[in-house]
Write a protein that holds these residues in place. Structure first.
Motif, short mmCIF file in Angstrom:
data_model
loop_
_atom_site.label_atom_id
_atom_site.label_comp_id
_atom_site.label_asym_id
_atom_site.label_seq_id
_atom_site.Cartn_x
_atom_site.Cartn_y
_atom_site.Cartn_z
N GLN A 155 -42.25 -3.90 8.39
CA GLN A 155 -41.45 -4.38 9.49
C GLN A 155 -40.64 -5.73 9.12
N GLN A 156 -40.74 -6.42 8.06
CA GLN A 156 -39.84 -7.15 7.34
C GLN A 156 -38.66 -6.67 6.77
N VAL A 159 -36.31 -5.13 9.40
CA VAL A 159 -35.34 -6.27 10.04
C VAL A 159 -34.41 -6.85 9.07
#
Length: 296
Positions: A155-156, A159
């Protein structure tokens, strides 16, 4: 094959970032060496040679440690040929991509009686993801780095990808991230964080796909030629077998099942030899003696 082409694209498009990450140095005048050194038809890895002002970075990605010839010998072979041709400092780095407990990923040298050659090994799943996340071009590799929460890491990275300003670069890095993440993540999870549409729309994906298809076609042609040769030999052997059995039947009468079974095992060359001598046979005993002779 997709991973190979993805990594080749990343290194050749963004060599400065790989130099900075692996050598902790800045370099702007970087040449990608398209040398004759990569002679072997290596299928399981991605090899790149980057030349700076004062050294060569030989960068090799491996999904698994198995290699033919063995990786340590290949690294020595590359070093010798590079040094002989360019006579400069050579840094060799092998990056293993897929987590494994195999002893092969801990080997970082070649040893023989009078020769020891060392190279650097990185097991990417043991690496801190933060340095990889400092550069947009290294984000695809960050998905494979060390973490206690793989989903949060993915997820990081997603982003960070979404924050890339230049649209074409964002799309390419997104595609490369999805492709490399596939080594450790399920497709459904990847789709939760990264746009699947980037795959179909991306020029880099089409380029990687076409390269992969071309390599696949070349391998398929090679395999087809080999299979065609094998099939041709077998068809020739079967034709010769039928001819020899007909000749033996005319010469000796019916041939018992045991002898026919032994004839089935003969090679094409043996059948051709039998075709030349069978006219000298007077009975089955002569055939049996001939078979016993070639089997001993």
């Amino acid at each position: 094959m997709t991973y190979d082409n993805t990594l080749k694209y990343l290194v050749e498009q963004y060599p400065e970032d790989f130099i900075r990450y692996l050598l902790a140095s800045e370099a702007t005048d970087i040449q990608i060496l398209k040398t004759e050194l990569n002679q072997e038809p290596i299928r399981a890895d991605s090899v790149t040679f980057l030349q700076t002002a004062n050294q060569i970075l030989h960068l090799e990605f491996q999904t698994l440690p198995a290699s033919t010839p063995p990786l340590p010998l290949r690294m020595l072979d590359y070093w010798v040929r590079l040094y002989r041709q360019y006579n400069c400092d050579i840094e060799q780095v092998v990056i293993f991509l897929k987590p494994t407990t195999s002893e092969g990923v801990f080997v970082n040298e070649f040893n023989a009686r009078n020769t020891t050659h060392r190279y650097r090994v990185i097991r990417i799943w043991e690496e801190d993801p933060e340095p990889l996340m400092l550069s947009p071009d290294l984000l695809p590799l960050a998905t494979l780095a060390r973490t206690d929460s793989p989903q949060r890491l993915l997820q990081q990275v997603a982003v960070q990808v979404s924050m890339i300003e230049e649209a074409a670069t964002k799309q390419s890095i997104s595609v490369c991230t999805q492709l490399l993440a596939g080594l450790v993540f399920e497709p459904e999870l990847i789709r939760q964080f990264l746009r699947r549409e980037d795959m179909r729309e991306s020029a880099i994906y089409q380029e990687i796909l076409q390269e992969g298809l071309q390599e696949g076609r070349e391998q398929g042609i090679e395999q087809g030629i080999e299979q065609g040769i094998e099939q041709g030999i077998e068809q020739g052997r079967q034709s010769e077998l039928r001819l020899v059995i007909r000749l033996l039947t005319r010469r000796l009468g019916s041939i018992n099942f045991q002898l026919q079974s032994r004839l089935q095992e003969l090679s094409l060359a043996q059948l051709e030899n039998l075709g030349e001598v069978l006219l000298d046979f007077a009975n089955e005993a002569d055939l049996m003696n001939w078979l016993n002779t070639i089997e001993n």
